[in-house]
Design an enzyme around this catalytic site. Structure first.
Site, mmCIF file in Angstrom:
data_model
loop_
_atom_site.group_PDB
_atom_site.id
_atom_site.type_symbol
_atom_site.label_atom_id
_atom_site.label_comp_id
_atom_site.label_asym_id
_atom_site.label_seq_id
_atom_site.Cartn_x
_atom_site.Cartn_y
_atom_site.Cartn_z
ATOM 1 C CE LYS A 1 -5.564 0.797 -13.408
ATOM 2 N NZ LYS A 1 -4.584 -0.206 -13.026
ATOM 3 C CG ASP B 1 -6.669 -3.728 -11.780
ATOM 4 O OD1 ASP B 1 -6.130 -4.796 -12.088
ATOM 5 O OD2 ASP B 1 -6.177 -2.610 -12.021
ATOM 6 C CG ASP B 2 -6.569 -1.144 -7.079
ATOM 7 O OD1 ASP B 2 -5.542 -0.746 -7.637
ATOM 8 O OD2 ASP B 2 -7.690 -0.626 -7.259
ATOM 9 C CE1 TYR C 1 -2.997 1.740 -15.988
ATOM 10 C CE2 TYR C 1 -0.669 1.189 -16.037
ATOM 11 C CZ TYR C 1 -1.952 0.945 -15.584
ATOM 12 O OH TYR C 1 -2.170 -0.101 -14.714
ATOM 13 N NE ARG D 1 -5.229 2.475 -3.418
ATOM 14 C CZ ARG D 1 -4.954 2.070 -4.673
ATOM 15 N NH1 ARG D 1 -4.644 2.926 -5.640
ATOM 16 N NH2 ARG D 1 -5.011 0.797 -4.983
ATOM 17 C CD GLU E 1 -7.861 0.036 -11.079
ATOM 18 O OE1 GLU E 1 -8.180 -0.934 -11.779
ATOM 19 O OE2 GLU E 1 -6.817 0.060 -10.381
ATOM 20 C CG ASP E 2 -6.896 3.344 -8.067
ATOM 21 O OD1 ASP E 2 -6.509 2.149 -8.007
ATOM 22 O OD2 ASP E 2 -6.207 4.230 -8.590
ATOM 23 C CG ASN F 1 1.988 2.610 -9.430
ATOM 24 O OD1 ASN F 1 3.132 2.488 -9.806
ATOM 25 N ND2 ASN F 1 1.096 1.638 -9.550
HETATM 26 N N1 LIG Z 1 1.962 -1.924 -9.049
HETATM 27 C C1 LIG Z 1 0.688 -2.203 -9.074
HETATM 28 O O1 LIG Z 1 0.180 -2.868 -9.985
HETATM 29 C C2 LIG Z 1 -0.201 -1.705 -7.964
HETATM 30 C C3 LIG Z 1 -1.482 -2.245 -7.824
HETATM 31 C C4 LIG Z 1 -2.301 -1.806 -6.782
HETATM 32 C C5 LIG Z 1 -1.844 -0.829 -5.919
HETATM 33 N N2 LIG Z 1 -0.600 -0.314 -6.108
HETATM 34 C C6 LIG Z 1 -0.099 0.748 -5.223
HETATM 35 O O2 LIG Z 1 -0.045 0.259 -3.910
HETATM 36 C C7 LIG Z 1 -0.236 1.327 -3.000
HETATM 37 C C8 LIG Z 1 -1.213 0.892 -1.930
HETATM 38 O O3 LIG Z 1 -2.463 0.583 -2.482
HETATM 39 P P1 LIG Z 1 -3.616 -0.023 -1.546
HETATM 40 O O4 LIG Z 1 -4.846 -0.087 -2.336
HETATM 41 O O5 LIG Z 1 -3.163 -1.269 -0.895
HETATM 42 O O6 LIG Z 1 -3.716 1.148 -0.462
HETATM 43 P P2 LIG Z 1 -4.308 1.109 0.980
HETATM 44 O O7 LIG Z 1 -4.515 2.491 1.390
HETATM 45 O O8 LIG Z 1 -5.448 0.144 1.016
HETATM 46 O O9 LIG Z 1 -3.130 0.477 1.866
HETATM 47 C C9 LIG Z 1 -1.927 1.107 2.206
HETATM 48 C C10 LIG Z 1 -1.264 0.310 3.324
HETATM 49 O O10 LIG Z 1 0.043 0.818 3.516
HETATM 50 C C11 LIG Z 1 0.275 0.923 4.913
HETATM 51 N N3 LIG Z 1 1.290 1.928 5.202
HETATM 52 C C12 LIG Z 1 1.166 3.275 5.224
HETATM 53 N N4 LIG Z 1 2.317 3.845 5.608
HETATM 54 C C13 LIG Z 1 3.186 2.844 5.824
HETATM 55 C C14 LIG Z 1 4.533 2.793 6.271
HETATM 56 N N5 LIG Z 1 5.213 3.905 6.538
HETATM 57 N N6 LIG Z 1 5.119 1.585 6.403
HETATM 58 C C15 LIG Z 1 4.447 0.440 6.129
HETATM 59 N N7 LIG Z 1 3.165 0.438 5.712
HETATM 60 C C16 LIG Z 1 2.546 1.621 5.570
HETATM 61 C C17 LIG Z 1 -1.080 1.282 5.493
HETATM 62 O O11 LIG Z 1 -1.121 1.004 6.890
HETATM 63 C C18 LIG Z 1 -1.970 0.383 4.665
HETATM 64 O O12 LIG Z 1 -2.009 -0.906 5.261
HETATM 65 C C19 LIG Z 1 -0.653 2.535 -3.837
HETATM 66 O O13 LIG Z 1 0.441 3.396 -3.981
HETATM 67 C C20 LIG Z 1 -1.004 1.947 -5.186
HETATM 68 O O14 LIG Z 1 -0.675 2.830 -6.226
HETATM 69 C C21 LIG Z 1 0.223 -0.726 -7.105
HETATM 70 O O1 LIG Z 2 -2.868 2.174 -11.775
HETATM 71 C C1 LIG Z 2 -1.798 1.553 -11.706
HETATM 72 O O2 LIG Z 2 -0.796 1.879 -12.361
HETATM 73 C C2 LIG Z 2 -1.667 0.305 -10.882
HETATM 74 C C3 LIG Z 2 -2.615 0.154 -9.757
HETATM 75 O O3 LIG Z 2 -3.924 -0.115 -10.174
HETATM 76 C C4 LIG Z 2 -2.584 1.257 -8.744
HETATM 77 O O4 LIG Z 2 -3.632 1.551 -8.167
HETATM 78 O O5 LIG Z 2 -1.503 1.790 -8.497
HETATM 79 MG MG LIG Z 3 -5.423 0.764 -9.091
#
Ligand SMILES: NC(=O)c1ccc[n+]([C@@H]2O[C@H](COP(=O)([O-])OP(=O)(O)OC[C@H]3O[C@@H](n4cnc5c(N)ncnc54)[C@H](O)[C@@H]3O)[C@@H](O)[C@H]2O)c1
Ligand SMILES: O=C(O)C[C@H](O)C(=O)O
Ligand SMILES: [Mg+2]
Length: 607
Positions: A204, A298-299, A133, A186, A275-276, A449
């Protein structure tokens, strides 16, 4: 069953593990329509050298294996020994070399013998989750075309339009309960990886098996390949996906529509986890399908629940009552599917706490994207972000597009939560500014991530923002040594704490849709799981070692919410009436009982 699995973690003594192996209940038989080498080449049924002699006779295996029968426990130990020696032999080598080598050895076992694979995964989840993962799965996706040996899951491409209804019947399993679907647009914070994103649904679903006990014969990872806009991949001769730009608009949606229709024609109750997907399609598809099919994103939704549990935990960690949540200033960095999902759920919770006053609930939440603070002055604001845009008069001293450091210095927030996908943007200056937070125990969540995309490292967070913070990250970091015998606890703020329970609870309830109430119940369950003492030590989520336990609890909470909302239609022998009459404890027991656990079943051949 999960209790035993939980006990059998990697640091458990050998003798205890032995006892666990020897006292496991005798599993029921498994009907098989194959014989001979076909069985050895089928990872669902293969036991390698573990086939007893009688079974070898019955199944035409005699002579196809070395004569000695090796017990499951010996096979387990043999695998773990080779894993540990690989660990020793790769010591000191770069992260990517070591983690890919570990992924390969696990993947080979997965391809060969699923029962043994899932057993070692469950027993050693803390060590193996970072391999199968996040974060290693990101590296695997980036290198997928080169790593590819055998297919796993299904691939539906833009070229399959009109064929999906029949293609879905190519999947060999009679029943599928859980599907994880991506279009690869993404992948974590790594961007558009096209068909290579299939690694994410696979990872996942491995977590579904390990954490939720979903039967691996009933899972299906799916890639919807509608092209890629990643130029490097399009030019890569080894790239395995369609070499065309991504479909857009109606053309794109017609592919997803066809897939959803095909899946639910064959398996009407299958749960589909999106997802993603890039943000525009993440929101659009969620809205399009959530009332028609059993699905969730999920996101957007899983992440929101985990973050909300973290935010509520932060309030408790300050020694304050939960009602104080309404006074927390929260800065969310990243206005994508995850950031907006988190804000939406947090504001729903705040609104309930402040007597359904949504304006008051939004008051103390701030949102930034790549162009800085989002205010009502923003030109071409994304409609999904618009409800969170600030009136300039409410952010005195700040301007439209104010930088992160300006925002933190001015607002002195209680919480800084990153979902931007941009590594290191919580830099020294930003983190030092958090020392001036209005909170006695400020929280920093670097949730992006994989590891290199985290907004900051755990070590930097404690070093610059101070030892008193609460810290969470999406990818795992080691706890931080703060000197004087003190440690800074690292929480893994990852949706893995919720999505398995959301899927499991939905499945066992037989619900035909996933409601907001079910998702809220999942978040509340996670939020109330930790004791006050743990929370005082900055521990907001359970250890991953106990993921089966928390997942059973979350699953039960989701199931009960489905019953309360009258969407539970029952599953197997438990009809809606039985589900309704279960107490809370009985529901947890029912969910735990229905979690699959890997043991070799006697195989019975039927023509
Ligand atoms: N920890 C978790 O469980 C978890 C869950 C979902 C997503 N994520 C992570 O979150 C991140 C974003 O996912 P998402 O689906 O929202 O992506 P996304 O592409 O939909 O959104 C990214 C956002 O970040 C903004 N951004 C880009 N550069 C920036 C900067 N310098 N300063 C401030 N904002 C900025 C963009 O304008 C956009 O609004 C990914 O890295 C993903 O791995 C983590
Ligand atoms: O995949 C993960 O570890 C969490 C989340 O779904 C992500 O997109 O980053
Ligand atoms: Mg995800």
């Amino acid at each position: 069953m999960w209790r035993l699995a939980r006990c059998a973690s990697s640091n458990l003594s050998r003798s205890l593990r032995r006892r666990f192996f020897s006292t496991a209940a005798i599993p029921g038989p498994c009907i098989i329509h194959k014989r001979g080498t076909d069985i050895l080449h089928d990872p669902w049924f293969n036991k390698d050298t573990g086939f007893p002699l009688t079974e070898r006779d019955r199944l035409g295996l005699r002579g196809l294996l070395p004569p000695r029968v090796i017990s499951f426990e010996q096979q387990y130990d043999r695998f773990m020994e080779s894993y540990r020696s690989l660990e020793k032999n790769t010591q000191g080598q770069p992260y990517s070399v070591v983690s890919l080598a570990k992924w390969r050895i696990l993947n080979r076992l997965h391809d060969r013998n699923e029962t043994l694979y899932y057993r070692v995964l469950i027993d050693n989840i803390k060590d193996f989750a970072p391999i199968i993962y996040t974060p290693t799965v990101g590296l695997v996706c980036q290198n997928y075309s080169g790593l590819f040996r055998r297919p796993r899951g299904m691939y539906f491409s833009a070229k399959d339009k009109g064929e999906m209804m029949s293609m879905i019947y190519n999947w060999p399993a009679q029943q599928v309960d859980m599907i994880v679907l991506t279009d690869g647009s993404r992948i974590l914070g790594l961007g558009d990886l096209g068909v290579q994103g299939i690694g994410i649904p696979i990872g996942k679903l491995d977590m579904y098996v390990a954490a939720a006990g979903i039967n691996p014969q009933r899972i299906l990872p799916v890639m919807l390949d509608v092209g890629t806009n990643n130029q490097k991949l399009l030019e890569d001769p080894l790239y395995l996906g369609l070499r065309q730009p991504r479909l857009e608009g109606e053309e794109y949606l017609s592919i997803v529509d066809e897939f959803m229709e095909a899946v639910h024609t064959r398996w009407p109750k299958a749960i589909v986890q999106f997802e993603d997907f890039q943000m525009k399609w993440a929101f659009e598809t969620l809205q399009r399908y959530r009332k028609r099919f059993c699905m969730f994103n999920d996101d957007i939704q899983g992440t929101a629940g985990v973050a909300l549990a973290g935010l509520l935990g932060t309030v408790r960690a300050q020694g304050l009552p939960l009602s104080d949540f309404v006074n927390q200033k929260i800065v969310v960095v990243g206005a994508g599917s995850a950031g907006l999902g988190v804000l939406n759920m947090a504001i729903q919770a705040l609104s309930r706490m402040s007597g359904n006053n949504e304006t008051a609930a939004k008051n103390k939440c701030y949102l930034l994207d790549k162009d800085g603070l989002i205010t009502k002055e923003r030109k071409n604001i994304d409609p999904a972000a618009a409800p969170f845009a600030k009136d300039l008069k409410d952010v005195e001293g700040l301007r439209e597009g104010a930088s992160l450091v300006e925002v933190v210095k001015k607002l002195k927030p209680h919480v800084l939560l990153g979902l931007s996908g941009v590594g290191g943007i919580f830099n020294e200056e930003v983190l030092k500014a958090m020392r001036e937070s209005d909170s006695t125990k400020p929280a920093i969540f670097a949730m992006s991530n994989p590891t290199m995309n985290a907004e900051c490292t755990a070590a930097d967070a404690f070093k610059y923002a101070g030892p008193n913070i609460v810290f969470g990250s999406g990818s795992p970091f080691e706890d931080v040594d703060l000197g004087n015998g003190k440690g800074g606890h690292v929480n893994q703020a990852n949706n893995m704490y919720l999505f398995p329970g959301i899927g499991l609870g939905t499945l066992l309830s037989g619900a035909h849709i996933i409601t907001d109430g079910m998702l809220q119940a999942a978040a509340e369950c996670l939020a109330s799981y930790m004791t006050d003492e743990e929370i005082q030590h900055g521990i907001l989520y359970p250890s991953i070692d106990s993921i089966r336990h928390i997942t059973a609890e979350v699953g039960a909470a989701v199931l009960r919410a489905a019953v309360e909302e009258d969407v539970a239609e029952g599953h197997g022998e438990a009809g809606p009436r039985e589900l309704k009459h279960m107490s809370k404890a009985e529901t947890v027991a029912y969910v735990s009982r229905n979690m699959w656990f890997p043991v070799y079943s006697p195989l019975v051949h039927e023509k």
